[in-house]
Design a protein around this motif. Sequence first.
Motif, short mmCIF file in Angstrom:
data_model
loop_
_atom_site.label_atom_id
_atom_site.label_comp_id
_atom_site.label_asym_id
_atom_site.label_seq_id
_atom_site.Cartn_x
_atom_site.Cartn_y
_atom_site.Cartn_z
N UNK A 130 0.83 -1.20 0.00
CA UNK A 130 0.00 0.00 0.00
C UNK A 130 0.86 1.26 0.00
N UNK A 131 1.89 1.27 0.86
CA UNK A 131 2.77 2.44 0.92
C UNK A 131 3.51 2.65 -0.40
N UNK A 132 3.99 1.56 -1.00
CA UNK A 132 4.74 1.73 -2.24
C UNK A 132 3.84 2.29 -3.34
N UNK A 133 2.62 1.77 -3.43
CA UNK A 133 1.69 2.28 -4.44
C UNK A 133 1.34 3.75 -4.18
N UNK A 134 1.21 4.11 -2.91
CA UNK A 134 0.93 5.50 -2.55
C UNK A 134 2.07 6.41 -3.00
N UNK A 135 3.30 6.02 -2.71
CA UNK A 135 4.46 6.83 -3.09
C UNK A 135 4.61 6.87 -4.61
N UNK A 136 4.36 5.76 -5.28
CA UNK A 136 4.41 5.76 -6.75
C UNK A 136 3.38 6.71 -7.33
N UNK A 137 2.23 6.86 -6.64
CA UNK A 137 1.21 7.78 -7.16
C UNK A 137 1.72 9.22 -7.09
N UNK A 138 2.49 9.54 -6.05
CA UNK A 138 3.07 10.88 -5.96
C UNK A 138 4.11 11.09 -7.05
N UNK A 139 4.93 10.09 -7.28
CA UNK A 139 5.94 10.21 -8.34
C UNK A 139 5.26 10.35 -9.70
N UNK A 140 4.17 9.63 -9.91
CA UNK A 140 3.41 9.79 -11.15
C UNK A 140 2.91 11.22 -11.32
N UNK A 141 2.48 11.83 -10.23
CA UNK A 141 2.06 13.23 -10.24
C UNK A 141 3.22 14.14 -10.61
N UNK A 142 4.40 13.88 -10.02
CA UNK A 142 5.56 14.70 -10.32
C UNK A 142 5.97 14.59 -11.79
N UNK A 143 5.78 13.43 -12.37
CA UNK A 143 6.21 13.22 -13.76
C UNK A 143 5.19 13.74 -14.77
N UNK A 144 3.91 13.67 -14.44
CA UNK A 144 2.86 14.00 -15.42
C UNK A 144 2.10 15.28 -15.10
N UNK A 145 2.11 15.70 -13.83
CA UNK A 145 1.31 16.84 -13.42
C UNK A 145 -0.14 16.51 -13.15
N UNK A 146 -0.52 15.25 -13.34
CA UNK A 146 -1.90 14.84 -13.10
C UNK A 146 -2.00 14.23 -11.71
N UNK A 147 -2.79 14.82 -10.82
CA UNK A 147 -2.88 14.28 -9.46
C UNK A 147 -3.53 12.90 -9.46
#
Length: 319
Positions: free
Chosen positions: A267-284
């Motif tokens: 769960x934590x890894x997926x949560x952190x990956x979601x933040x990195x996805x935001x940083x890379x794409x700008x889409x929350x």
Amino acid sequence: MDFPFGDRPIRLAMLGMVEGNGHPYSWSMIINGHYDAEALKTCPYPAIINYIGKQPPETLGIPGVEVTHVWTDDPADALQVAAIAKIANVVARAEEVIGEVDAVIVATDKGFEHVERARPFVEAGLPVFVDKPLCDNRADLETFSRWVAEGRPIVSSSGMRFAKEFAPYHGATHEFGALRTVFATMAKKWETYGIHALESVYPIVGPGFVSVRNTGTYDRNVVHLKHSKGIDVVITTTADQIGGSGFITLAGTEGGVTLRSQDTYTAFKAQLESYIGFLRTGTPPVPFAQTRELMQLVIAGIESREAGGAEVLLSSFGA
């Protein structure tokens, strides 16, 4: 700032630590993908030692990202986190990371502190991830809402949104007919852990909550939430309910199921990956409107309890 960052390497700062929350330890190891096994034995959170130690080495790490800087409220904690997660830079003041990193994580769970903890980095234009809950009072919710409306890159979530045990039911409970009742149990405090229960349930039932009534106490919260779909959500957040934490029951007109989240690491890894996805794409990963509604539920639960169990309407928060 060239946000979003696309495919380029990302430098992160891990900021803050409060009692009872070991996220700077675990999140830094999950992101960096490496740790000092001997130093890990000194981590003051046995659960982190346990679930990190169980992971195959190849599951650790998020490619192209590294926690390069760390600051904690107690300088000794920062030194320990850095030793365990092999973080190169320990700073004496949180603001020292401005100009040295691309984004920050505010890794504390006291919602009433988060506006001031985030402010220097928001004003500097850095993307900010704020640990759950984003806030726990109306004034701070309006501040964060204003910042997001201005285009400031801010996201916040609970790891329970990403629990693999609950994910198959996100917006997909048709087999149970119309949902009528959802139960969720959580330990510790409503102020800090109520959001875990709320964010377990929210992706399943979706937005549209109407009101909140907390007839419990500070240590034994019993929260009844009404949803516009005709669903009653009942959450208990009890200080010593450790053994019964993380359950949800979905009950509908044609069926139901009881589930429990137990894989904290995933769960934590997926949560952190979601933040990195935001940083890379700008889409929350989650529209801020949903984060705002979740914070309204947290706040309404506090206000209701303090008002002796009075029903608090979400319409009282305005648009």
